[in-house]
Every structure is written in structure tokens, then in C-alpha cells.
Design a protein around this motif. Structure first.
Motif, PDB file in Angstrom:
ATOM      1  N   ILE A  29     -53.224  52.913   0.601  1.00 24.07           N
ATOM      2  CA  ILE A  29     -53.836  51.686   1.112  1.00 24.07           C
ATOM      3  C   ILE A  29     -53.223  51.240   2.445  1.00 24.07           C
ATOM      4  O   ILE A  29     -53.607  50.214   2.985  1.00 24.07           O
ATOM      5  CB  ILE A  29     -53.719  50.542   0.075  1.00 24.07           C
ATOM      6  N   ALA A  30     -52.267  51.997   2.978  1.00 21.03           N
ATOM      7  CA  ALA A  30     -51.646  51.652   4.257  1.00 21.03           C
ATOM      8  C   ALA A  30     -52.591  51.998   5.402  1.00 21.03           C
ATOM      9  O   ALA A  30     -53.336  52.971   5.319  1.00 21.03           O
ATOM     10  CB  ALA A  30     -50.327  52.401   4.419  1.00 21.03           C
ATOM     11  N   PRO A  31     -52.567  51.214   6.499  1.00 18.60           N
ATOM     12  CA  PRO A  31     -53.448  51.498   7.637  1.00 18.60           C
ATOM     13  C   PRO A  31     -53.200  52.872   8.255  1.00 18.60           C
ATOM     14  O   PRO A  31     -54.137  53.608   8.519  1.00 18.60           O
ATOM     15  CB  PRO A  31     -53.123  50.394   8.637  1.00 18.60           C
TER      16      PRO A  31
ATOM     17  N   VAL B 199     -50.442  56.357   8.070  1.00 26.31           N
ATOM     18  CA  VAL B 199     -49.317  57.065   7.465  1.00 26.31           C
ATOM     19  C   VAL B 199     -49.262  58.451   8.076  1.00 26.31           C
ATOM     20  O   VAL B 199     -50.286  59.075   8.337  1.00 26.31           O
ATOM     21  CB  VAL B 199     -49.505  57.185   5.923  1.00 26.31           C
ATOM     22  N   ASP B 200     -48.047  58.938   8.319  1.00 24.87           N
ATOM     23  CA  ASP B 200     -47.887  60.292   8.838  1.00 24.87           C
ATOM     24  C   ASP B 200     -46.672  60.921   8.186  1.00 24.87           C
ATOM     25  O   ASP B 200     -45.549  60.422   8.307  1.00 24.87           O
ATOM     26  CB  ASP B 200     -47.722  60.265  10.353  1.00 24.87           C
ATOM     27  N   ASN B 201     -46.867  61.997   7.480  1.00 27.85           N
ATOM     28  CA  ASN B 201     -45.772  62.755   6.881  1.00 27.85           C
ATOM     29  C   ASN B 201     -44.914  61.897   5.941  1.00 27.85           C
ATOM     30  O   ASN B 201     -43.690  62.003   5.933  1.00 27.85           O
ATOM     31  CB  ASN B 201     -44.902  63.350   7.984  1.00 27.85           C
ATOM     32  N   GLY B 202     -45.546  60.998   5.192  1.00 27.27           N
ATOM     33  CA  GLY B 202     -44.817  60.164   4.253  1.00 27.27           C
ATOM     34  C   GLY B 202     -44.201  58.925   4.867  1.00 27.27           C
ATOM     35  O   GLY B 202     -43.503  58.182   4.200  1.00 27.27           O
ATOM     36  N   LEU B 203     -44.436  58.665   6.174  1.00 28.23           N
ATOM     37  CA  LEU B 203     -43.877  57.505   6.850  1.00 28.23           C
ATOM     38  C   LEU B 203     -44.986  56.538   7.230  1.00 28.23           C
ATOM     39  O   LEU B 203     -46.086  56.956   7.604  1.00 28.23           O
ATOM     40  CB  LEU B 203     -43.124  57.934   8.113  1.00 28.23           C
ATOM     41  N   TYR B 204     -44.696  55.258   7.179  1.00 29.26           N
ATOM     42  CA  TYR B 204     -45.654  54.243   7.605  1.00 29.26           C
ATOM     43  C   TYR B 204     -45.600  54.148   9.132  1.00 29.26           C
ATOM     44  O   TYR B 204     -44.523  54.025   9.717  1.00 29.26           O
ATOM     45  CB  TYR B 204     -45.313  52.879   7.007  1.00 29.26           C
ATOM     46  N   LEU B 205     -46.744  54.177   9.784  1.00 30.71           N
ATOM     47  CA  LEU B 205     -46.812  54.027  11.226  1.00 30.71           C
ATOM     48  C   LEU B 205     -47.152  52.568  11.550  1.00 30.71           C
ATOM     49  O   LEU B 205     -48.098  52.011  10.989  1.00 30.71           O
ATOM     50  CB  LEU B 205     -47.868  54.964  11.809  1.00 30.71           C
TER      51      LEU B 205
END
Length: 95
Positions: free
Chosen positions: A79-81, A83-89
Motif C-alpha cells: 500500500i506504499a506509494p 517501493v524499491d528493493n524492499g525500501l520505501y522511496l
């Protein structure tokens, strides 16, 4: 070591404390007593005394390191806007 009323006024000024004139004398006496006690402690023989980190020889009781919650990273990142490789951008806030 005895503090004069002028010393107390100077320390109060440096500490940004406002003291009434009738408070200076008793405070000077109390501070002088504290400094006398510190001088007395400074005279104690500490030869052969090993410094310690804590006065009580105790160990902190820790709980067992066990997983108590399920891994819900996938659900939260779904539900995050961005995400890249398990990290929140997130947007860059410092230029």
C-alpha cells in the motif's frame, strides 16, 4: 572553599537565574557547604581502587530474543506509494 555573595551573584547571572538580595546569603552558605563536602571527598585515598561502571554488581535481565510478531513487510509495502528493493522511496527534502 567559601563563596562570597558576589560569586553567587556572578554564577546566578551566568546561569540566567534571578536571585533576590535576601536569597544570596543562604544560597552562598549552602553552596559553600557543598563545595566543602566535595573537597572532603577529594581528599579520600583511592589508591588501589578500580573504577567501576556501576556501584552494584548486577546484570540486566533481558528477555529472550525471539520473534513475537509475523513479518508483514509485504502487506505494508503493497500500500506504499513507492517501493524499491524492499525500501520505501520518499521525496527528497534536502537539496
Amino acid at each position: 572553599m567559601s563563596l562570597s555573595p558576589e560569586n553567587v551573584k556572578q554564577v546566578a547571572h551566568l546561569a540566567r537565574l534571578e536571585l533576590a538580595d535576601d536569597q544570596v546569603g543562604p544560597i552562598a552558605e549552602k553552596l559553600s557547604n557543598i563545595l566543602a563536602m566535595v573537597d572532603q571527598l577529594s581528599g579520600a585515598n583511592t589508591q588501589g581502587v578500580t573504577p567501576m561502571a556501576h556501584p552494584l554488581d548486577m546484570h540486566q535481565r533481558l528477555r529472550p530474543d525471539a520473534v513475537s510478531e509475523p513479518d508483514r513487510r509485504e502487506a505494508f509495502q503493497a500500500i506504499a506509494p513507492e517501493v524499491d528493493n524492499g525500501l520505501y522511496l520518499v521525496p527528497k527534502v534536502i537539496e
